[in-house]
Motif scaffolding. Structure first.
Motif, PDB file in Angstrom:
ATOM      1  N   GLY A  32      53.653   0.148  -5.124  1.00 50.98           N
ATOM      2  CA  GLY A  32      52.996   1.406  -5.459  1.00 50.98           C
ATOM      3  C   GLY A  32      53.564   1.984  -6.738  1.00 50.98           C
ATOM      4  N   HIS A  33      53.295   3.276  -6.982  1.00 53.41           N
ATOM      5  CA  HIS A  33      53.784   3.994  -8.165  1.00 53.41           C
ATOM      6  C   HIS A  33      53.571   3.152  -9.426  1.00 53.41           C
ATOM      7  CE1 HIS A  33      56.440   7.436  -9.562  1.00 53.41           C
ATOM      8  NE2 HIS A  33      56.056   6.793 -10.658  1.00 53.41           N
ATOM      9  N   TYR A  49      54.216  -1.778 -11.430  1.00 50.16           N
ATOM     10  CA  TYR A  49      54.335  -1.010 -10.195  1.00 50.16           C
ATOM     11  C   TYR A  49      55.707  -1.276  -9.589  1.00 50.16           C
ATOM     12  CZ  TYR A  49      52.931  -5.599  -8.335  1.00 50.16           C
ATOM     13  OH  TYR A  49      52.835  -6.945  -8.069  1.00 50.16           O
ATOM     14  N   VAL A  66      48.664   2.039  -4.254  1.00 47.97           N
ATOM     15  CA  VAL A  66      48.134   2.622  -5.485  1.00 47.97           C
ATOM     16  C   VAL A  66      46.687   3.039  -5.247  1.00 47.97           C
ATOM     17  CG1 VAL A  66      47.701   2.278  -7.944  1.00 47.97           C
ATOM     18  CG2 VAL A  66      49.624   1.095  -6.835  1.00 47.97           C
ATOM     19  N   ALA A 108      50.106   7.296  -6.510  1.00 43.62           N
ATOM     20  CA  ALA A 108      50.725   6.556  -5.408  1.00 43.62           C
ATOM     21  C   ALA A 108      50.551   7.373  -4.139  1.00 43.62           C
ATOM     22  CB  ALA A 108      52.200   6.324  -5.692  1.00 43.62           C
ATOM     23  N   THR A 144      57.088   5.903  -0.297  1.00 44.50           N
ATOM     24  CA  THR A 144      57.628   4.771  -1.035  1.00 44.50           C
ATOM     25  C   THR A 144      58.250   3.709  -0.131  1.00 44.50           C
ATOM     26  OG1 THR A 144      58.975   4.232  -2.989  1.00 44.50           O
ATOM     27  CG2 THR A 144      59.898   5.818  -1.420  1.00 44.50           C
ATOM     28  N   HIS A 188      53.362   2.214   1.207  1.00 41.44           N
ATOM     29  CA  HIS A 188      53.096   2.587  -0.174  1.00 41.44           C
ATOM     30  C   HIS A 188      51.869   1.860  -0.718  1.00 41.44           C
ATOM     31  CE1 HIS A 188      55.344   3.726  -4.154  1.00 41.44           C
ATOM     32  NE2 HIS A 188      54.577   4.703  -3.723  1.00 41.44           N
TER      33      HIS A 188
END
Length: 546
Positions: A254-255, A270, A219, A209, A213, A217
């Motif tokens: 993201g993440h 995500y 990926v 990521a 956040t 944000h």
């Protein structure tokens, strides 16, 4: 179709694994206890909260942890007949939510641990300490049986890039061995974190990521023929993001983590946020979404349409439907354990805060420290999971002075809450009022005027939330609901409503609290707690507020 988010309310940093026909997602819990939420599904459409594995002091003790610290970014994998769960316990990150320094703004404390279990529901082992070099650890099981821990590297030195890349080190015989390697420095988006590593068709694929956040944000993907790199960037660099789509219903995407279905389809989970309109605040916190991905002829992963945008509705994998029982809207507190939706703050010794057996059929909260304390706070709450909801409870509480309080709270953290509470003082006697804590550089508290209450009778308390509007009501002896005249600001219960430099990564909760600052431990008994999501608000100024 899949309706996103699949895990609503505060459920960030998803890690997904498939074992046979079962799918499991682990998400962060930060300062809320027990640690880590694990949800279960068999069709990727329907999900239920299954367990929270970090349940005892030897695994997790967050007493004294500032807001938005605690358990970050778990990684859940399965290999060698075991579930492996790796997580960060953050003891200090930046400044407190009340604006006070927790120490150096550069030095941070991230402790990474590993626990295992032969079954997803545990019991889980005592933790193995790994390192404290950064956060967002993950565990990669290579096909030769060797294992590697990856994490974000923190660099506290002056003038440095705090997010200093992704490091990797081999794990063997219960500890990290060999040399630590920095395998990926990140891109110009910066804030490189959340590494996950996969092996496919002779390539190692690294998912991270970047961009922070918030609204930027995204990926990022890279790959290498060699485990240690060098890693080449995806030709699109970012494979999923809403940073250039302010119109997207799902923001902050993201993440991420990947999973393959039984027939080889690839899905990506995500984190995301559903802001109030016009990119307002995300009062539901960071949630979890999922959508299918496709591997192109060039060996790179993309969304189905190639646009890299998060989707509110996504194509389901065609697995047999597997539904779960609907969670009841009312918790009756008639078992010795809390209903699954509820958590408390920080401590592994909940018996010091509450009891479900002292008075059967009731949740008894023992008056402890102030609302917002980072140690022993008697607050039991559940996530807000919809922009519009109603919650209510009934409490029996007979305070003797102003240091004793109990009631219904809409809570984000120490500096962000609305608290409808019962107390007592020399002038007003037993009474009801609202305390609001507003996020700012200097914490600001406001109070409504006291409302007199009779002694010796239960009091029903209620809240209605309609996006950024929040209303409180009360009633006694089965009478009509009495609505407080104020409209409160629900938007402060969000990550975005904070002073600069204050970390905010959780979400809004609603629940019950009790304080006794005198130290006497006066208790409050709550007979039930009801939480009902609505397609619209019941506005107390309209005729449908009964």
């Amino acid at each position: 179709m899949i309706q996103n988010p699949i895990l609503t309310g505060f459920n960030p940093d998803p890690s997904i694994v498939r074992v046979g026909d079962d799918y499991y997602i682990a998400t962060s819990t930060f300062e809320w206890y027990p640690g880590v939420q694990i949800h279960h599904s068999r069709d990727l459409v329907n999900w239920r909260l299954l367990t929270r594995p970090l349940t005892r002091a030897s695994q997790l003790n967050m007493l004294g942890a500032p807001d938005s610290c605690g358990v970050w970014a778990p990684c859940l994998t399965y290999a060698d007949g075991l579930f492996w769960l790796i997580y960060t316990d953050v003891k200090r990150y930046g400044r407190t939510s009340t604006g006070g320094a927790t120490g150096s703004a550069s030095l941070r404390d991230f402790h990474n641990y590993l626990v295992t279990s032969p079954t997803i529901e545990g019991p889980w082992s005592d933790p193995v300490y790994l390192n404290s070099s950064g956060f967002d650890p993950s565990l990669f099981h290579d096909d030769d049986g060797r294992k590697y821990v990856l994490n974000q590297l923190w660099d506290h030195r002056p003038g440095s890039n705090r997010f200093a890349g992704i490091v990797m080190q081999e794990y063997a015989d219960g500890r990290l061995v060999g040399k630590r390697e920095n395998i990926f420095q990140g891109t110009a988006h910066g804030l490189t974190e959340a590494p996950h590593l996969y092996k496919r068709n002779g390539y190692y694929y690294l998912l991270t990521a970047e961009g922070g956040t918030g609204w930027n944000h995204g990926v990022t993907m890279a790959r290498s023929r060699n485990l240690n790199g060098p890693y080449e960037l995806h030709p699109d660099q970012t494979i999923l993001s809403a940073r250039h789509r302010p119109d997207a219903a799902l923001q902050r995407a993201g993440h991420a983590d990947l999973v393959e279905t039984q027939d080889g389809q690839t899905y990506m989970v995500y984190l995301c946020g559903r802001p109030l309109r016009n990119r307002g605040t995300c009062t539901l916190g960071r949630e979890t979404a999922i959508q299918p991905m496709v591997w192109g002829e060039d060996g790179w992963l993309r969304t189905l349409d190639g646009q890299g945008t998060p989707e509110m509705q996504a194509r389901a994998p065609g697995l047999p439907e597997y539904r779960f029982d609907t969670e009841p809207v009312r918790a009756e507190f008639d078992t010795p354990q809390l209903p699954p939706a509820f958590q408390w703050l920080r401590t592994p010794w909940p018996e010091e805060l509450f009891s479900l057996t002292a008075r059967p059929g009731h949740l008894r909260l023992f008056g402890r420290e102030t609302l917002g304390s980072q140690f022993k706070q008697a607050l039991v709450a559940r996530r807000q999971q919809s922009h519009c909801y109603s919650a209510s409870t009934v409490v029996e509480f007979e305070p003797e002075h102003y240091q004793q309080q109990a009631g219904l709270v809409c809570y984000y953290g120490a500096a962000k809450f609305h608290y409808l509470y019962i107390t007592h003082d020399e002038q007003a006697g037993k009474h009801l009022r609202v305390m609001t804590s507003l996020p700012n550089h200097v914490q600001t508290d406001t109070f409504t005027a006291p409302i007199a209450l009779p002694s010796g009778v239960p009091v029903q308390l209620r809240v209605e939330v309609d996006e950024e509007r929040l209303y409180f009501a009360y009633r006694v002896d089965g009478g009509e609901w009495q609505w407080l005249p104020q409209q409160f600001d629900a938007s402060i219960l969000s990550d975005e409503a904070n002073a600069p430099g204050q970390p905010n990564f959780t979400g809004a909760f609603v629940g019950m609290a009790c304080q006794d600052m005198s130290g006497a431990g006066l208790h409050a008994d709550f007979d039930y707690f009801e939480y009902r999501e609505r397609p619209y608000c019941i506005n107390p100024r309209s005729g449908d507020a009964g």
